[in-house]
Scaffold this motif. Structure first.
Motif, mmCIF file in Angstrom:
data_model
loop_
_atom_site.group_PDB
_atom_site.id
_atom_site.type_symbol
_atom_site.label_atom_id
_atom_site.label_comp_id
_atom_site.label_asym_id
_atom_site.label_seq_id
_atom_site.Cartn_x
_atom_site.Cartn_y
_atom_site.Cartn_z
ATOM 1 N N SER A 189 -40.822 23.168 0.362
ATOM 2 C CA SER A 189 -39.945 23.797 1.356
ATOM 3 C C SER A 189 -38.465 23.559 1.054
ATOM 4 O O SER A 189 -37.620 24.364 1.404
ATOM 5 N N ASP A 190 -38.138 22.457 0.398
ATOM 6 C CA ASP A 190 -36.736 22.157 0.080
ATOM 7 C C ASP A 190 -36.305 22.769 -1.241
ATOM 8 O O ASP A 190 -35.139 22.714 -1.594
ATOM 9 N N SER A 191 -37.272 23.318 -1.953
ATOM 10 C CA SER A 191 -36.980 23.809 -3.303
ATOM 11 C C SER A 191 -36.604 25.288 -3.267
ATOM 12 O O SER A 191 -36.992 26.023 -2.367
ATOM 13 N N ASP A 192 -35.827 25.676 -4.272
ATOM 14 C CA ASP A 192 -35.474 27.083 -4.416
ATOM 15 C C ASP A 192 -36.204 27.693 -5.608
ATOM 16 O O ASP A 192 -35.928 28.818 -6.005
ATOM 17 N N ALA A 193 -37.129 26.924 -6.161
ATOM 18 C CA ALA A 193 -37.795 27.348 -7.396
ATOM 19 C C ALA A 193 -38.677 28.571 -7.152
ATOM 20 O O ALA A 193 -39.252 28.733 -6.071
ATOM 21 N N ASN A 194 -38.773 29.414 -8.174
ATOM 22 C CA ASN A 194 -39.646 30.589 -8.081
ATOM 23 C C ASN A 194 -41.113 30.160 -8.068
ATOM 24 O O ASN A 194 -41.462 29.142 -8.657
ATOM 25 N N VAL A 195 -41.923 30.949 -7.390
ATOM 26 C CA VAL A 195 -43.345 30.602 -7.242
ATOM 27 C C VAL A 195 -44.200 31.765 -7.735
ATOM 28 O O VAL A 195 -43.894 32.925 -7.446
ATOM 29 N N GLN A 214 -40.845 31.139 5.202
ATOM 30 C CA GLN A 214 -40.585 30.637 6.560
ATOM 31 C C GLN A 214 -40.225 29.155 6.582
ATOM 32 O O GLN A 214 -39.480 28.708 7.444
ATOM 33 N N THR A 215 -40.759 28.377 5.641
ATOM 34 C CA THR A 215 -40.471 26.938 5.643
ATOM 35 C C THR A 215 -39.257 26.596 4.782
ATOM 36 O O THR A 215 -38.857 25.451 4.720
ATOM 37 N N SER A 216 -38.696 27.588 4.116
ATOM 38 C CA SER A 216 -37.561 27.306 3.226
ATOM 39 C C SER A 216 -36.248 27.419 3.994
ATOM 40 O O SER A 216 -36.208 27.925 5.115
ATOM 41 N N ARG A 217 -35.166 26.970 3.351
ATOM 42 C CA ARG A 217 -33.863 27.063 3.996
ATOM 43 C C ARG A 217 -33.401 28.522 4.089
ATOM 44 O O ARG A 217 -32.413 28.835 4.728
ATOM 45 N N ARG A 218 -34.131 29.426 3.430
ATOM 46 C CA ARG A 218 -33.786 30.842 3.456
ATOM 47 C C ARG A 218 -34.427 31.586 4.629
ATOM 48 O O ARG A 218 -34.345 32.810 4.703
ATOM 49 N N ALA A 262 -31.506 41.697 -0.085
ATOM 50 C CA ALA A 262 -32.226 40.435 0.170
ATOM 51 C C ALA A 262 -31.410 39.226 -0.289
ATOM 52 O O ALA A 262 -31.958 38.134 -0.437
ATOM 53 N N HIS A 263 -30.101 39.428 -0.514
ATOM 54 C CA HIS A 263 -29.226 38.337 -0.957
ATOM 55 C C HIS A 263 -29.398 37.108 -0.051
ATOM 56 O O HIS A 263 -29.386 37.231 1.171
ATOM 57 N N GLU A 264 -29.594 35.966 -0.663
ATOM 58 C CA GLU A 264 -29.818 34.679 0.014
ATOM 59 C C GLU A 264 -31.189 34.587 0.692
ATOM 60 O O GLU A 264 -31.464 33.632 1.412
ATOM 61 N N GLY A 265 -32.008 35.593 0.485
ATOM 62 C CA GLY A 265 -33.352 35.578 1.054
ATOM 63 C C GLY A 265 -34.417 35.426 -0.034
ATOM 64 O O GLY A 265 -34.153 34.873 -1.104
ATOM 65 N N THR A 266 -35.605 35.939 0.258
ATOM 66 C CA THR A 266 -36.736 35.807 -0.665
ATOM 67 C C THR A 266 -37.296 37.193 -0.972
ATOM 68 O O THR A 266 -37.428 38.018 -0.070
ATOM 69 N N VAL A 267 -37.605 37.424 -2.240
ATOM 70 C CA VAL A 267 -38.230 38.692 -2.629
ATOM 71 C C VAL A 267 -39.638 38.394 -3.121
ATOM 72 O O VAL A 267 -39.842 37.507 -3.946
ATOM 73 N N PHE A 268 -40.603 39.122 -2.569
ATOM 74 C CA PHE A 268 -42.001 38.944 -2.971
ATOM 75 C C PHE A 268 -42.404 40.121 -3.851
ATOM 76 O O PHE A 268 -42.462 41.257 -3.387
ATOM 77 N N LEU A 269 -42.633 39.854 -5.118
ATOM 78 C CA LEU A 269 -43.039 40.904 -6.054
ATOM 79 C C LEU A 269 -44.555 40.843 -6.221
ATOM 80 O O LEU A 269 -45.073 39.970 -6.913
ATOM 81 N N ASP A 270 -45.246 41.764 -5.540
ATOM 82 C CA ASP A 270 -46.705 41.761 -5.631
ATOM 83 C C ASP A 270 -47.135 42.582 -6.849
ATOM 84 O O ASP A 270 -46.445 43.508 -7.254
ATOM 85 N N GLU A 271 -48.266 42.193 -7.407
ATOM 86 C CA GLU A 271 -48.815 42.853 -8.593
ATOM 87 C C GLU A 271 -47.772 42.923 -9.708
ATOM 88 O O GLU A 271 -47.537 43.970 -10.312
ATOM 89 N N ASP A 304 -28.207 36.035 -4.972
ATOM 90 C CA ASP A 304 -28.876 34.738 -4.859
ATOM 91 C C ASP A 304 -30.203 34.997 -4.146
ATOM 92 O O ASP A 304 -30.253 35.096 -2.925
ATOM 93 N N ILE A 305 -31.255 35.183 -4.932
ATOM 94 C CA ILE A 305 -32.562 35.436 -4.320
ATOM 95 C C ILE A 305 -33.615 34.511 -4.932
ATOM 96 O O ILE A 305 -33.506 34.107 -6.083
ATOM 97 N N ARG A 306 -34.592 34.177 -4.099
ATOM 98 C CA ARG A 306 -35.724 33.418 -4.623
ATOM 99 C C ARG A 306 -36.852 34.414 -4.845
ATOM 100 O O ARG A 306 -37.118 35.248 -3.972
#
Lengths: 478, 135
Positions: A189-195, A214-218, A262-271, A304-306
């Motif tokens: 949750s504290d990390s900004d690393a890609n998953v 939801q658990t990240s600082r973003r 999505a700047h400063e947020g999270t982008v979910f790239l499915d498939e 700045d996106i994760r």
């Protein structure tokens, strides 16, 4: 220390120890505290730098409001100490920018004579404190220490709340594999690393990605889900990166892309495994350089996106086959998470079935309380090639058909009652790459045809040159 | 977001078990996805293609009648390599329904030596072999 925070921390830690976590509060070393000091008076700036440096903080100084503003756009600070009047950009604007980057950054405003009203206004707007010039070293030391302590406590409160509070209401299940997934989400949750999330279709990859966000600082910023397989390459590029005016026929005005929004947020790239080579290169630039180019643009835009990506394909094998870029794979797969198929967590099926039953019954406005023994037995012995999504669909259909307060076997799809559906899956512990399978298969075919390479190349459907090249590579590797 | 895009129903040597079609239709309907029917034939075409095409068309008609999108294809040659080539060029299926000899994949295990059992464990999606329950 703020007494309210102390009481809250104590309460949370008591709750935490009840959950078996004995971790105590570890004081943050001052060397890990980043401090920005902004003052256009060089002598005052040097004095403050010396005092704060002696306190052991990592100090950055800026004499220009504009430069400090630019710096705050790209870097987070724990505490910002800024003069109120700085020329074209004032301390209030710096405070807004610092808090935009990190809401928990504490800002201390420094004022000269006659600008106390402005300082009071700054405090009302969220500044931690204000200091009046001339600065007294003891006073500034004390105020900065309090600000650091407040930030540390705020962080700690957030951490503890995450540990004991949110149990990811959307991720249903108590089996060991799901518990370890939930623990991993908390740990990062504290990390900004890609998953990179892997798992079969319908295992809940997007839900897991949302929980990570939801658990990240973003979490207060945007979560954007994009299915890379659902759009053509041109459409995907236009949607993700946006375009400049007149970039192509019909582009009558410039448009920001989804990644920009999505700047400063999270982008979910499915498939993500279905992305073309060209799109992979563009995404690599975003991940690596943290910038993107709109279609038709000549200058890059910083973002700045994760990135959380997901696939049901074996990306490692696609890399080995040259279909997926290895450099992108390593950038996306900083943290990997594998979601189990439903058949690997059959102990969770009754829990999941009850959850979907409650949801569907509520939607259908029916009073259905549970499952008959026979229905539950059918549900728990089925193989679910479509995983949780399939279970959800089966329950929804059963609720629509049910005439009593129990879901019975006859309410379930006929194939569950009439067919045995033996389902087997790839062993995740010892997966082979496409290259390994190809190598083994070539060796097997050669064995079958008495090591006649012309015959083998016919069976394999490749020409002799390709077969020789593949054999040469195998020999070279061995 | 559509999760399962395509389910592959796989047959060999013109053998079609009706329950695999029925199960594929149910799964496709449940998962809101289309079906792809593939027949693998050992050897070369040798003018028999019209027989197998009519067999396959019967299966496709059954699927179409249920209102589910379907496409079909016949491949001749070495079954393993044709199957791997099929997987390599098209969109990857989200599940494979094995529709021929029921003895190839059973609750007790997989028939040793059969080409499909050698590759099935390495495909990246669940493989299902439906059989009718004894009453």
């Amino acid at each position: 220390m703020d007494i309210r925070y102390s009481i809250f921390i104590n309460k949370l830690e008591k709750q935490l120890s009840a959950y078996g976590d004995r971790e105590g509060i570890i004081p943050v070393p001052t060397a890990s505290i980043d401090l920005l000091i902004v003052d256009d008076e060089e002598i005052a700036l040097k004095n403050l730098e010396r005092i704060m440096h002696k306190e052991g903080y990592q100090v950055v100084t800026e004499s220009s409001g504009e430069r400090a503003f630019e710096l705050l756009k790209v870097r987070r600070f724990d505490v910002v100490l800024t003069d109120l009047l700085l020329g074209s950009i004032d301390g209030l604007e710096l405070m807004a920018e610092a808090k935009k980057k990190d809401a928990e950054t504490e800002v201390i405003i420094i004022t000269g004579h006659g600008s106390v009203d402005g300082a009071i206004e700054a405090t009302k707007k969220g500044a931690f404190h204000y200091l009046q010039k001339p600065i007294r070293p003891d006073e500034v030391r004390s105020i900065v220490r309090q600000a650091v302590e407040k930030r540390r406590l705020a962080r700690r409160v957030r951490d503890l709340e995450q540990k004991i509070g949110a149990d990811f209401p959307d991720i249903i299940g108590n089996c060991p594999k799901i518990v370890s997934i939930k623990n991993l989400i908390r740990q990062i949750s504290d990390s900004d690393a890609n998953v990179l999330i892997t798992g079969e279709s319908g295992t809940g990859k997007e839900l897991a990605a949302r929980a990570i966000h939801q658990t990240s600082r973003r979490h207060e910023k945007r979560f954007l889900a994009v299915n890379c397989a659902s759009l053509t390459e041109e459409l995907l590029a236009n949607e993700l990166f946006g375009h400049e005016k007149d970039a192509y026929t019909g582009a009558t005005q410039a448009k920001a892309g989804l990644l920009e929004s999505a700047h400063e947020g999270t982008v979910f790239l499915d498939e993500v495994g279905d992305m073309s080579a060209a799109m992979q290169a563009k995404i690599l630039r975003v991940v690596q350089e943290k910038e993107l180019m709109r279609v038709g643009a000549t200058t890059a835009i910083a973002v700045d996106i994760r990135i959380i990506s997901a696939t049901n394909k074996d990306l490692k094998a696609l890399c080995a086959a040259g279909i997926f870029r290895q450099d992108l794979y390593f950038r996306l797969n900083v943290i990997s998470m594998h979601l189990p198929s439903l058949s690997e967590r059959i102990e969770d099926i009754p829990l999941l079935a009850a959850f979907f039953l409650k949801q569907s019954a509520k939607r259908a406005e029916k009073d259905i309380r549970g499952f008959s023994d026979q229905a539950l037995s059918l549900l728990t012995t089925y193989g679910y090639p479509g995983n949780i999504r399939e279970l959800e669909n089966i329950i929804e259909r059963a609720v629509a058909l049910a005439k009593t307060e129990l879901i019975k076997a006859e309410d379930l799809p006929h194939d569950l009652k009439d067919f045995h559906a033996f389902t087997f899956r790839r062993r995740t512990g010892n997966m082979k790459t496409l290259e390994e399978i190809e190598r083994e298969y070539i060796q097997w075919v050669l064995g079958q045809v008495g090591h006649n390479k012309s015959e083998a190349s016919k069976v394999l459907g490749i020409d002799r040159v390709s077969l020789y090249r593949k054999l040469k590579r195998t020999v070279f590797e061995e | 977001m559509v999760e399962l895009k395509k389910i592959l129903i796989l047959f060999e040597d013109g053998k079609i078990r009706k329950e695999s079609i029925a199960y594929g239709i149910e799964l496709g309907r449940r998962m809101d996805c289309s079906l792809c029917v593939l027949m693998l034939m050992e050897g070369t075409e040798k003018g028999n293609s019209s027989i197998w095409e009519s067999v396959l068309n019967g299966a496709i008609k059954t699927i179409d009648d249920e209102g589910i999108g379907a496409e079909c294809g016949i491949r001749y040659g070495d079954k393993t390599s044709e199957f791997l080539k099929f997987l390599a060029v098209g969109p990857y299926p989200s599940a494979i329904v094995w529709g021929s000899n029921a003895g190839v994949i059973t609750e007790r295990g997989r028939k040793p030596g059969h080409w499909f059992t050698r590759v099935a464990e390495n495909v990246g999606c669940p493989v299902v072999s439906p059989t009718i329950k004894k009453k």
